[in-house]
Design a protein around this motif. Structure first.
Motif: not given
Ligand SMILES: NC(=O)c1ccc[n+]([C@@H]2O[C@H](COP(=O)([O-])OP(=O)(O)OC[C@H]3O[C@@H](n4cnc5c(N)ncnc54)[C@H](O)[C@@H]3O)[C@@H](O)[C@H]2O)c1
Length: 339
Positions: A98-105, A168-171, A183-189, A256-264
């Motif tokens: 499912g994620t691949m379908n969305l990234l392709e789109m 997808y974002a970089e290569h 490009r796909v500007d992929f950002r994850g949390i 500086t990263r594509r994927v970040y931790n967040i805490g509370a």
């Protein structure tokens, strides 16, 4: 002001609910919502368009792409951790294919329109996996690059999709003669367990936190499926939604990263019960650990190091543990159940 078109997959779920509420307050945004499940009328009214459908339906995704130019995609649709463990093949299909379908789109739209498409991906602390409780205690606040040895189908799916999005974002199509125009500007949390006052979770392994509170508010007994000393990070839903919006809006040059931790906050199950009891002294909660689900929680970190998110895009949660209860959860939950 030009309108931004935002696609939300999994829009009828817990995060989708909060995200649509927040986006509806932004006058320059129109939301296209996609989910397998129908959306309740009040939420649907906040969207430009609501589509009932499956992210695995490639024809549907193609049609959506032909009908809209998306500026931002919040790809929330997924099978959560407990459900994924019970149905691993379906989990792989929905969470990875499912994620691949969305990234392709997204990459198709970016290339055609010659601009970047922001792709927001809610990953999870389930990408981490520690072998036992002493190791977990010793590890403390884990940083993004440590303990990437997930022990669940869900965590494995999430970690792979982080890598897939980064690719997808970089290569993507790196051997092509011409550089891409967009490009796909992929950002994850990597989210901790989210606790919402508006919705009750299903299918996750951090569900014991919100379940305990919602059951106590309704005066119903609750058997908690982890030990009293089980500890993982949690967060109030408004902060989770705020994080998605803040990271989506951050200038790419600051990241500086594509994927970040967040805490509370990172309470034990016993500490969640203490706060629940302060509000609902009659709360009938017992601890009946399910050895297998407990095992999954024991593999997840006690807390996360979120320095990168704080430094790069100014992440700070509005709600600590006490405030999450006193100012967000208790007032809304009490209103909801009319106690
Ligand atoms: N809630 C949390 O504590 C938490 C923590 C970490 C990460 N996440 C991630 O955030 C995202 C949203 O989580 P949530 O809590 O809102 O989950 P949720 O289960 O409440 O919502 C997920 C939605 O996705 C939809 N969906 C599932 N399969 C689909 C398909 N094939 N096609 C279209 N829609 C489909 C479901 O109908 C559901 O409405 C997920 O990717 C989840 O892994 C959530």
């Amino acid at each position: 002001m030009p309108l931004k078109t935002v696609l939300i997959t999994g829009a009828s779920g817990e995060i989708g609910h909060g995200l649509i509420d927040s986006l509806a307050r932004q006058s320059d945004v129109r939301v296209v919502a996609l989910d397998l499940q129908p959306m309740e009328g009040a939420m649907a009214a906040k969207c430009h368009r609501v589509v009932a459908g499956d992210i695995l339906d490639a024809d549907l995704i193609k049609r959506l792409s032909a009908e809209h130019d998306f500026d931002v995609i919040h790809h929330l649709a997924a099978l959560l951790s407990t459900k994924s463990e019970r149905e691993p093949i379906l989990a792989h299909k929905v969470n990875v294919e499912g994620t691949m379908n969305l990234l392709e789109m997204a990459v198709g739209q970016a290339r055609l329109q010659g601009r970047d498409v922001t792709f927001m991906y809610p990953s999870s602390i389930a990408v981490y996996g520690m072998p036992d409780v002493p190791t977990k205690k010793k590890a403390g606040r884990v940083s993004e690059s440590e303990w990437l040895t997930p022990r669940t189908m869900y965590g494995t799916n999430k970690l792979y999709c982080e890598l897939l999005g980064t690719y997808y974002a970089e290569h993507y199509r790196q051997l092509d003669a011409e550089p891409p125009r967009g490009r796909v500007d992929f950002r994850g949390i990597r989210f901790p367990g989210l606790i919402s006052a508006a919705t009750v979770p299903t299918g996750g392994t951090s569900d014991y936190g919100p379940e305990m509170l919602h059951m106590a508010a309704q005066g119903k007994p609750y058997a908690c499926f982890v030990r009293e000393d089980a500890r993982i990070p949690f967060m109030a839903m408004p902060d989770g939604v705020d994080a998605l919006l803040r990271l989506a809006a951050a200038p790419a040059s600051k990241l500086t990263r594509r994927v970040y931790n967040i805490g509370a906050f990172a309470p034990s199950a016993g500490e969640i019960l203490d706060l629940t009891k302060q509000a609902f002294p009659g709360a009938d909660v017992t601890f009946k650990p399910d050895v297998k689900r407990q095992g999954i929680v024991d593999g997840w970190p006690e807390d996360v190091n979120d320095d990168a998110a704080r430094n790069d895009w100014g992440w700070t949660p509005a709600f600590g543990l006490q405030r999450a209860f006193s100012d967000y959860l208790l007032p809304a939950i009490t209103r909801r159940y009319g106690k």
